[in-house]
Scaffold this motif. Structure first.
Motif, mmCIF file in Angstrom:
data_model
loop_
_atom_site.group_PDB
_atom_site.id
_atom_site.type_symbol
_atom_site.label_atom_id
_atom_site.label_comp_id
_atom_site.label_asym_id
_atom_site.label_seq_id
_atom_site.Cartn_x
_atom_site.Cartn_y
_atom_site.Cartn_z
ATOM 1 N N VAL A 280 -36.320 100.559 -18.302
ATOM 2 C CA VAL A 280 -36.059 101.591 -19.316
ATOM 3 C C VAL A 280 -36.718 101.233 -20.639
ATOM 4 O O VAL A 280 -37.405 102.053 -21.247
ATOM 5 N N THR A 281 -36.535 100.006 -21.113
ATOM 6 C CA THR A 281 -37.004 99.648 -22.457
ATOM 7 C C THR A 281 -38.173 98.670 -22.464
ATOM 8 O O THR A 281 -38.780 98.454 -23.517
ATOM 9 N N GLY A 282 -38.485 98.062 -21.317
ATOM 10 C CA GLY A 282 -39.534 97.039 -21.276
ATOM 11 C C GLY A 282 -40.860 97.528 -21.820
ATOM 12 O O GLY A 282 -41.294 98.650 -21.525
ATOM 13 N N GLY A 283 -41.511 96.712 -22.650
ATOM 14 C CA GLY A 283 -42.803 97.058 -23.218
ATOM 15 C C GLY A 283 -42.749 97.957 -24.427
ATOM 16 O O GLY A 283 -43.790 98.283 -25.006
ATOM 17 N N SER A 284 -41.548 98.349 -24.853
ATOM 18 C CA SER A 284 -41.407 99.237 -26.019
ATOM 19 C C SER A 284 -40.973 98.425 -27.242
ATOM 20 O O SER A 284 -40.572 97.264 -27.136
ATOM 21 N N ILE A 285 -41.002 99.062 -28.411
ATOM 22 C CA ILE A 285 -40.592 98.366 -29.633
ATOM 23 C C ILE A 285 -39.084 98.247 -29.738
ATOM 24 O O ILE A 285 -38.575 97.569 -30.640
ATOM 25 N N VAL A 286 -38.345 98.886 -28.822
ATOM 26 C CA VAL A 286 -36.880 98.804 -28.861
ATOM 27 C C VAL A 286 -36.341 97.971 -27.707
ATOM 28 O O VAL A 286 -35.156 98.060 -27.369
ATOM 29 N N VAL A 287 -37.184 97.138 -27.112
ATOM 30 C CA VAL A 287 -36.751 96.357 -25.960
ATOM 31 C C VAL A 287 -35.616 95.405 -26.317
ATOM 32 O O VAL A 287 -34.728 95.162 -25.496
ATOM 33 N N LEU A 288 -35.609 94.894 -27.555
ATOM 34 C CA LEU A 288 -34.515 94.041 -28.014
ATOM 35 C C LEU A 288 -33.589 94.865 -28.904
ATOM 36 O O LEU A 288 -34.027 95.360 -29.956
ATOM 37 N N PRO A 289 -32.333 95.040 -28.524
ATOM 38 C CA PRO A 289 -31.431 95.902 -29.293
ATOM 39 C C PRO A 289 -31.313 95.534 -30.764
ATOM 40 O O PRO A 289 -31.142 96.406 -31.616
ATOM 41 N N GLU A 290 -31.397 94.251 -31.076
ATOM 42 C CA GLU A 290 -31.237 93.828 -32.467
ATOM 43 C C GLU A 290 -32.547 93.305 -33.059
ATOM 44 O O GLU A 290 -32.550 92.497 -33.990
ATOM 45 N N GLY A 291 -33.676 93.817 -32.543
ATOM 46 C CA GLY A 291 -34.982 93.467 -33.075
ATOM 47 C C GLY A 291 -35.820 94.724 -33.244
ATOM 48 O O GLY A 291 -35.526 95.778 -32.660
ATOM 49 N N GLY A 292 -36.868 94.656 -34.048
ATOM 50 C CA GLY A 292 -37.739 95.804 -34.228
ATOM 51 C C GLY A 292 -37.208 96.794 -35.251
ATOM 52 O O GLY A 292 -36.174 96.576 -35.890
ATOM 53 N N HIS B 176 -35.551 107.244 -29.322
ATOM 54 C CA HIS B 176 -36.926 106.884 -29.671
ATOM 55 C C HIS B 176 -37.830 106.920 -28.445
ATOM 56 O O HIS B 176 -39.032 107.179 -28.555
ATOM 57 N N LEU B 177 -37.257 106.652 -27.271
ATOM 58 C CA LEU B 177 -38.027 106.671 -26.025
ATOM 59 C C LEU B 177 -38.023 108.043 -25.363
ATOM 60 O O LEU B 177 -38.515 108.202 -24.247
ATOM 61 N N GLY B 178 -37.460 109.042 -26.051
ATOM 62 C CA GLY B 178 -37.380 110.382 -25.479
ATOM 63 C C GLY B 178 -36.256 110.551 -24.485
ATOM 64 O O GLY B 178 -36.243 111.511 -23.713
ATOM 65 N N ILE B 179 -35.303 109.630 -24.499
ATOM 66 C CA ILE B 179 -34.160 109.683 -23.587
ATOM 67 C C ILE B 179 -32.947 110.192 -24.356
ATOM 68 O O ILE B 179 -32.567 109.622 -25.380
#
Length: 251
Positions: free
Chosen positions: A153-165, A178-181
């Motif tokens: 679901v989140t791998g490779g995106s800027i939101v892959v880490l919930p408390e980063g980015g 942000h991922l269109g979900i």
């Protein structure tokens, strides 16, 4: 026939009484750190496990508290909080109405394991980002949570880490958006549980203290489960309230 006379109390209860007397008499005051377990064992001539059980007894009574990595202290009375669960959810990782702070640690590419995999509808060995949260009031953890998000679901995106980015601290709904979900459903399953030793140590409570485990899962509009979390809510610290909006079509 057995021997007459009353039985002697278990050694840990005797040590608990001695420790309790020191608090009640003012030898140790609120906020004081107790001597180390090794020092108390040597003073009283008992094993480390006896002192540990005595301290856990007084932690369960609310007289002492354990602080992770620091020791055991005379406990400041802790007010019960209200953990509000609402149909609107929360815009941050913290529960609605929580006014404290939180600390988080994420680990990527961790196998989901059997329980999270069932809730997420993935394989046991499928990889997730696992994030451990400690929610704190006055620098003391009062609530714990562990979140699982599939890497698919989140791998490779800027939101892959919930408390980063750039969306750190914005919560699941905003990050998935942000991922269109689009999140359309959040399901919570409360279950009774007891604190294990690690959880109790972090929360400053007794091992085996009553708690509620809330299994919370976010679902997207296509039916996928995109995040699932285990919330550990200690019964000594929280009342859980659910606010449910009425359905105007139901009479």
């Amino acid at each position: 026939m057995g021997a007459s006379g009353s039985a002697r109390p278990a050694p840990y209860l005797h040590i608990a009484r001695l420790l309790r007397d020191r608090v009640v008499s003012g030898v140790w005051n609120v906020g004081d750190r107790l001597p180390s377990r090794a020092a108390l064992s040597a003073e009283f001539g008992v094993g480390d496990n006896v002192v540990r059980r005595a301290q856990e007894t007084l932690i369960a009574e609310g007289l002492l508290e354990g602080r992770a990595g620091s020791g055991t202290y005379v406990r400041m009375p802790r007010r019960r909080g209200v953990l509000s669960r609402t149909t609107s959810g929360s815009r941050s990782p913290a529960p609605a109405g929580f006014t404290g702070t939180w600390e988080a640690r994420s680990i990527a590419k961790v196998p989901a394991g059997p329980e999270a995999a069932v809730r997420l509808g993935i394989g046991h060995s499928d990889l997730c980002v696992v994030t451990m949260y400690e929610f704190l009031t006055d620098s003391q953890p009062v609530l714990l949570a562990t979140s699982y998000e599939p890497m698919t679901v989140t791998g490779g995106s800027i939101v892959v880490l919930p408390e980063g980015g750039p969306l750190a601290g914005h919560g699941v709904v905003a990050r998935m958006g942000h991922l269109g979900i689009t999140i359309t459903r959040i399901v919570e399953v409360p279950r009774p549980t007891r604190l294990d030793r690690g959880q109790a140590h972090m929360l400053g409570l007794a091992t085996g203290a009553q708690a509620t485990l809330i299994e919370r899962t976010h679902y997207a509009d296509d039916g996928r489960a995109v995040e699932s979390a285990d919330w550990v809510v200690p019964g000594d610290l929280w009342d859980i309230t659910y606010t449910i909006a009425p359905n105007p079509l139901v009479t």
